[in-house]
Design an enzyme around this catalytic site. Structure first.
Site, mmCIF file in Angstrom:
data_model
loop_
_atom_site.group_PDB
_atom_site.id
_atom_site.type_symbol
_atom_site.label_atom_id
_atom_site.label_comp_id
_atom_site.label_asym_id
_atom_site.label_seq_id
_atom_site.Cartn_x
_atom_site.Cartn_y
_atom_site.Cartn_z
ATOM 1 N N CYS A 171 3.820 5.623 -0.719
ATOM 2 C CA CYS A 171 3.958 5.487 -2.180
ATOM 3 C C CYS A 171 4.963 6.481 -2.727
ATOM 4 C CB CYS A 171 2.599 5.722 -2.852
ATOM 5 S SG CYS A 171 1.305 4.609 -2.309
ATOM 6 N N GLU B 62 -3.913 3.976 -8.280
ATOM 7 C CA GLU B 62 -2.680 4.639 -7.859
ATOM 8 C C GLU B 62 -1.773 3.574 -7.281
ATOM 9 O OE1 GLU B 62 -0.899 6.901 -4.209
ATOM 10 O OE2 GLU B 62 -2.810 7.814 -4.801
#
Length: 1006
Positions: free
Chosen positions: A797, A763
């Protein structure tokens, strides 16, 4: 608390989140009517019902709202159109909005159904409108006619209808207009409480404008004090940071502003009421109200008042508080009792926060019981001048019955609603009634209108039930006390406690009420008094223990130990491994404040972010434990008779989990416990910036029953991670971090051609865009932009990097955004008032500041920050084109570009072309726009009309595609299998002498 509230302080605390039956028990007794009172109330109520029905059948607006109820698709379409249409500046988007709301509704079903000619005419207009926005057929013919006529009359007609609706619910666009309207015959005998429209201030200039509007209204109403009108003031409209963490900043400022307003109102001889707010602001409101009530210059003024919401569990204690305050200050406090306006949002907030119970009642009948109990207290109070705001005929009739001959109180109703309920009481029987009358432009009406219509359109509301012809008078006037007594006062079965939100799968993580001042102070004090100290595991590292990997040899030894420990762990039953995760979750909650303190001091997280971090880690543990029990057990698959096929999920071996510093507990543990419960051993490497929180998490995992050699901590820099990944015994890697590092890991896993192919779960980051069209509500957009861009100092993120505004609303939105940025507090993350802390380290600071400086000439807005420390100023930067941003800047830097109306698809294509695919946001009231973005956007997580951060485990699985990750999504149902080897055993059960299954069948069907 002051002396007036001291005797009620303990009650307020005890009642705040107490179990519903416990709170309702004394209220039921106080609200109960004697048989004679009940009979008298019902007789009065029957007369009021007749009055209400007569009024509803005579007014076209009432009939229109009755025809298009909020539980119908047509009613929802009209409400959505009303909420958005008048703020859309460009005709193209306005047409899209009309088409979106008209297109799917069944307007023909309403044709000719009303006794009102106006309503039926409006319905035919809606039918024609749908035809105009439909594709082909009749719509095409009509559009050609309109084109020849040269006038977009549908848009004009919709605009006129929306403004007409505004005139129904707003007393006037200005205070002078509103006062003139109060003199009309339909308002004869009524007084008004004027409210300047505005749900809340987003900026300090907003607050000042509202303050000036209130002052102007006081002067206008004060020019004719004999008319008896008053003013209502909403504190959240006066200050953009009316929040508990900002108590020391906003309460003194609000007290000063309210004092000025009250002094002016007292001088003018008129009344002023402080409106009710959400429950989390209650104690702040009481402090402000009390401080102003005690001012010597207001002594003797009986015009001061407050609103109290009966749906709150603390309502009766607040009534007692107001009575005591009135008596202590030598006045009768004007107390307006309302049923409540924020029920749905308060339920949701409590669930999201994972708190112990709700601050309000979950059944409408329970609110009615609370209202009646409080009304009886108010009628008996010495320090209160009661005002009862209600549209419920039985509630009104009950108060009339209890009051007897007294007229020493008043009723209140909303302007535009409840016509017919009070006219006879006021004009023939001498009761007083005040109309709560909004004042403002049609754009300001929207949020207020939606709230009021939803409140009164709810299935359980009296207004809604009155319009339901299937309900008898007896059902409409059923005794709420008997209803609640019959169910024992228990909570509504469809509204679980926050802890049971995900039941029966798992408990929700437990929250902390940081909106309660004493709780927030206690947590902040504990964090301030918990400086970083080496943990036991960290201590062993510094003593040169074998658990400290400083060379490739050290990592090799660790992998060897984990490899040896793997078989025994993998062979343990799934439920035993899952039980370790559940115990770890419990330990995380038991050590919550300690873990929050490490997050604050080491990762530089603010207190709310630290709490969210611990809760997410808890949720990961419990979710993956539950998923393992459900999905990692052997599965028998179908096949031909005489054959048995079993699918098993088993551990792969030793996994390396490499975590980032921005979620040093939640992601660190999330990756790790997923690998563990799937039957793997794990080498867990934290980011070099955040080893201590990882060390404490590993300690707790060992305490929860995970063997020490099954989970080994590997702190260190990039060289440690590279050495672990390079070891051919590593059977899989789970990584969260930068795209560049993910590429290096992927290459390393393929360099050795003798090495087996192993999975990589990655990720990474994203150039996350939020698209905003001209139907969006600017106040909501700005709040979500600030949250998405600057919370956590932009170090998420999922954080917003690229704001794409439709050209027509860009400048006004950016002006409001600049004002909202001015309200932010940048500073020490351990301070409860801090919104934005520092970035993680000096390297990150210098990298971000260099980019910010290069963009200096394009700054839209930046704010001041402390000179010492790694504080990057939250900054909005204008881009010439959205194509100018092609990389992620991991900090509080927001890039802004515009797009043209009608180019939504092209805009999405430009964002997709960047190659990142983590998160995207959309703010629009056009459902088809949301469908378009959903269909075209290549992102893992799309957020519509909300912020872009804060994914919830199990509800919003998180992870991207393209440059933003490999999947599967963390916290989702497909995550665990990626950590497993899938193995199938097929057995021919006939090989040892026939098909026993077939041979043993009995004959049936004869």
């Amino acid at each position: 608390m002051d002396s007036a509230t001291s005797s009620f302080a303990s009650q307020l605390k005890q009642l705040h989140r107490a179990p519903e039956p416990e709170v309702l028990k004394p209220l039921l007794e106080r609200a109960r009517l004697t048989p004679a009172e009940r009979e008298g109330a019902v007789q009065v109520a029957l007369g009021l019902l007749a009055d209400l029905r007569a009024a509803q059948s005579s007014g076209w607006v009432n009939q229109f709202l009755q025809q298009y109820r909020l539980n119908s698709s047509e009613g929802v379409a009209l409400l959505s159109l009303a909420e958005a249409f008048l703020r859309v500046p460009d005709p193209e988007t306005a047409d899209q909005l009309i088409a979106d709301k008209f297109g799917d509704a069944d307007w023909k079903a309403h044709a000719g159904q009303s006794s009102s000619r106006l309503v039926n005419t409006a319905t035919w207009g809606l039918i024609v409108g749908k035809a105009l926005v439909s594709e082909g057929g009749q719509g095409g013919v009509l559009r050609r006619l309109i084109s020849r006529a040269g006038e977009p009359f549908v848009r004009q007609a919709v605009g006129a209808a929306m403004r007409m609706m505004g005139e129904v619910f707003v007393m006037g666009r200005t205070i002078d207009e509103a006062m003139r309207r109060m003199k009309k015959p339909e308002n004869r005998g009524f007084t008004a409480s004027f409210d300047m429209l505005g749900e809340a201030a987003r900026t300090f200039p907003d607050g000042r404008r509202y303050f000036d509007a209130y002052m102007g209204a006081i002067d206008a109403v004060g020019s004719d004090p004999a008319a008896g009108h008053s003013i209502s003031v909403k504190l959240s409209a006066l200050h953009p940071r009316y929040e508990v963490p900002q108590w020391d900043r906003c309460v003194p400022a609000l007290t000063e502003m309210l004092e000025a307003l009250c002094v002016r109102a007292a001088d003018k001889g008129i009344a002023l009421t402080v409106d009710a707010e959400e429950s989390e602001r209650l104690e702040m409101s009481l402090d402000i109200i009390s401080a102003v009530a005690r001012l010597p210059r207001l002594k003797g003024w009986d015009g001061y008042g407050m609103a109290v919401q009966a749906y709150g569990k603390r309502c009766r204690a607040v009534i007692g508080w107001a009575d005591a305050l009135g008596q202590e200050t030598g006045r009768r406090m004007n107390v307006r009792l309302v049923k409540g306006a924020y029920w749905d949002s308060e339920i949701k907030r409590t669930q999201e926060a994972g708190l112990s119970d709700y601050p309000l009642f979950t059944r409408k009948a329970a609110t009615d019981v609370s209202y009646l109990a409080c009304a009886r207290d108010m009628l008996a109070a010495k320090g209160i001048a009661p005002a009862f705001a209600s549209h419920n005929a039985l509630t009104v009739a009950t108060i009339v019955a209890w009051a007897g001959k007294s007229r020493d109180f008043e009723f209140q109703r909303l302007h535009g609603m409840g016509e017919g309920l009070y006219e006879r009481l006021v004009r023939e029987e001498g009761y007083k009634c005040r109309i709560y009358a909004p004042v403002g432009g049609h754009r300001d009406l929207l949020a207020y209108l939606v709230r009021r219509l939803l409140e009164n359109g709810a299935n359980s509301s009296f207004v809604h039930q009155l319009a339901d012809e299937r309900l008898t008078d007896a059902e409409l006037l059923a005794d709420p006390v008997e209803k609640i007594a019959k169910v024992g006062g228990v909570r509504h079965p469809s509204i679980p406690l926050p802890r049971d939100l995900f039941a029966p799968e798992r408990p929700n993580s437990e929250g902390v009420d940081l909106q309660e001042r004493e709780v927030l102070r206690s947590v902040a004090t504990s964090i301030a008094n918990s400086p970083l100290v080496p943990s036991e595991v960290e201590g062993r590292m510094h003593q040169g223990s074998e658990t400290r990997p400083s060379t490739s040899l050290g990592t090799s030894e660790m992998v060897g130990r984990a490899t040896n420990a793997f078989p025994a762990w993998s062979s343990r039953p799934v439920h035993e491994r899952a039980a370790c995760l559940d115990r770890l979750a419990d330990l995380l909650e038991a050590h919550r404040t300690e873990l929050m303190a490490i997050c604050v001091h080491e990762a530089r997280k603010t207190i709310p972010d630290a709490l969210a971090e611990v809760r997410e880690a808890v949720d990961f543990c419990r979710y993956y434990a539950a998923q393992a029990r459900q999905h990692l057990l052997p599965v028998e698959l179908p096949g031909p008779t005489g054959e048995r096929n079993i699918l098993r999920h088993e551990g792969r071996g030793v996994w390396a989990t490499i975590a980032p510093w921005n979620f040093p507990l939640a992601i660190f543990l999330g990756q790790t416990v997923a690998a563990l419960v799937a039957g793997n051993a794990v080498i867990a490497k934290p980011a070099p910036q955040t080893p201590r929180i990882a060390a404490r998490a590993v300690e707790l995992a060992h305490e929860a029953g995970v063997p020490r050699d099954v989970l080994i901590l590997a702190p260190g820099g990039p060289e440690v991670g590279a050495a672990i990944v390079a070891d051919p015994r590593i059977a899989g890697v789970a990584f969260t971090g930068s795209t560049n590092t993910a590429r290096k890991i992927a290459r390393a896993l393929l360099e050795d051609e003798k090495r087996p192919l192993v999975p990589l779960i990655a990720e990474t980051g994203g150039v996350n865009a939020m698209i905003v069209d001209s139907t969006a509500l600017a106040e909501q957009v700005v709040a979500d932009v600030v949250t998405s861009s600057f919370r956590s100092a932009g170090q998420r993120c999922s954080a917003l990097r690229l704001l794409l505004l439709q050209e027509e609303i860009a400048e006004s939105t950016l002006e409001m955004l600049a004002g909202a940025m001015n309200t932010l507090i940048v500073g020490d993350p351990a301070d409860p008032a801090t919104d934005v802390g520092p970035v993680i380290d000096r390297t990150a600071y210098e990298h971000l500041m260099a980019h910010r400086e290069r963009m200096r000439n394009s700054w839209i807005k930046t704010i001041d920050v402390p000179a010492q420390g790694n504080f990057v100023p939250p900054t909005a930067v204008r881009l010439r084109s959205m194509d100018d941003l092609d990389r992620e800047w991991f900090g509080p830097l927001l890039h802004v570009a515009t797009w043209k109306a009608g180019e939504l698809e092209r805009t999405i294509e430009h964002v997709n072309a960047k190659g990142f695919g983590l998160t995207m946001g959309l703010h629009s009231r056009i459902a088809r726009s949301a469908e378009t973005v959903e269909a075209l956007a290549r992102v893992g997580n799309l957020y519509v009309n909300r912020s872009m951060i804060g994914a919830i485990v199990g509800s919003q699985p998180f992870g991207g595609e393209g440059f933003s990750g490999t999947g599967p999504k963390a916290g989702g149902p497909h995550y665990l299998p990626r950590f497993c080897a899938e193995r199938v055993t097929s057995t021919d059960t006939t090989s040892s002498g026939g098909n026993a299954t077939l041979l043993s069948l009995d004959d049936i069907g004869f």
